[in-house]
Design an enzyme around this catalytic site. Structure first.
Site, PDB file in Angstrom:
ATOM      1  N   ALA A 165       0.801  -1.233   0.000  1.00  0.00           N
ATOM      2  CA  ALA A 165       0.000   0.000   0.000  1.00  0.00           C
ATOM      3  C   ALA A 165       0.831   1.279   0.000  1.00  0.00           C
ATOM      4  CB  ALA A 165      -0.971  -0.003   1.177  1.00  0.00           C
ATOM      5  N   HIS A 166       1.285   1.709   1.160  1.00  0.00           N
ATOM      6  CA  HIS A 166       2.160   2.878   1.293  1.00  0.00           C
ATOM      7  C   HIS A 166       2.762   2.864   2.689  1.00  0.00           C
ATOM      8  CE1 HIS A 166      -2.129   4.011   1.723  1.00  0.00           C
ATOM      9  NE2 HIS A 166      -1.748   4.605   2.833  1.00  0.00           N
TER      10      HIS A 166
END
Length: 201
Positions: free
Chosen positions: A113-114
């Site tokens: 994701a991040h």
């Protein structure tokens, strides 16, 4: 012995020469494996400075790629991601902004994701890491650094100080979860948000 295909269905079709190797042997030798792999890629890849990027992939501004890195078709790499030490991204995989991926294979349709770290790991297809989750690759706090893995209730010494995780296809890793070094997850595993996976104490 771990057969990676028992966790990741398409592993040996992509890496046939490595199908009978233990996962930590694959990651230890990943740079060499990918340098050979790059020589076999077709004209749909732009190859420069030891990195190969498919022409359909999107790489945003501020991304750092330290070779060898292979980014397959329809991949997305978010701004300021950092890929180093030998990284392979399968088709339609996604690396979000400000992630670090080191010496790892991430297969098709998987998403990091991040603000994640994935180190010295082999990640199957259709795997999702929510924001902030980590695949740790080193025991900083231990005097003895060798990483142990648990296979069918048997403890195996990898004889290496750097190995992250083997994560089976269709697994889900919740936000801010931590996978300790040597984590082995079968296909379809679910790790809850904020969960610590420590298979061997």
């Amino acid at each position: 012995m771990i057969h990676i295909d028992n966790y990741i269905q398409q592993f040996s079709s992509i890496f046939p020469k490595q199908k009978n190797l233990e996962p930590w042997i694959v990651t230890t030798n990943l740079s060499e494996i990918l340098n050979e792999f790059i020589q076999q890629l077709d004209q749909n890849y732009e190859i420069k400075d030891g990195n190969a990027i498919h022409k359909s992939a999107v790489v945003e501004k501020g991304v750092t790629l330290k070779p060898p890195v292979i980014i397959s078709e329809n991949c997305f790499i978010g701004a300021h991601a950092y890929l180093r030490g030998g990284v392979f991204l399968g088709k339609s995989s996604s690396i979000g902004p400000s992630c670090e991926v080191k010496t790892s294979i991430i297969l098709q349709n998987s998403s990091i994701a991040h603000f994640n770290f994935v180190g010295d790991s082999i990640i199957g297809s259709h795997v999702n890491f929510e924001s902030g989750s980590l695949a740790a690759n080193h025991y900083n706090e231990r005097v003895i650094k060798n990483i142990l893995v648990l296979i069918d209730s048997e403890t195996v010494n990898t004889e290496t100080g750097k190995f992250g995780s083997l994560i089976g296809d269709h697994s889900k890793i919740g936000a801010n979860a931590v996978l300790s070094p040597g984590t082995i997850l079968k296909s379809g595993s679910i790790v809850k948000r904020l969960e610590l996976i420590e298979q061997i104490k």
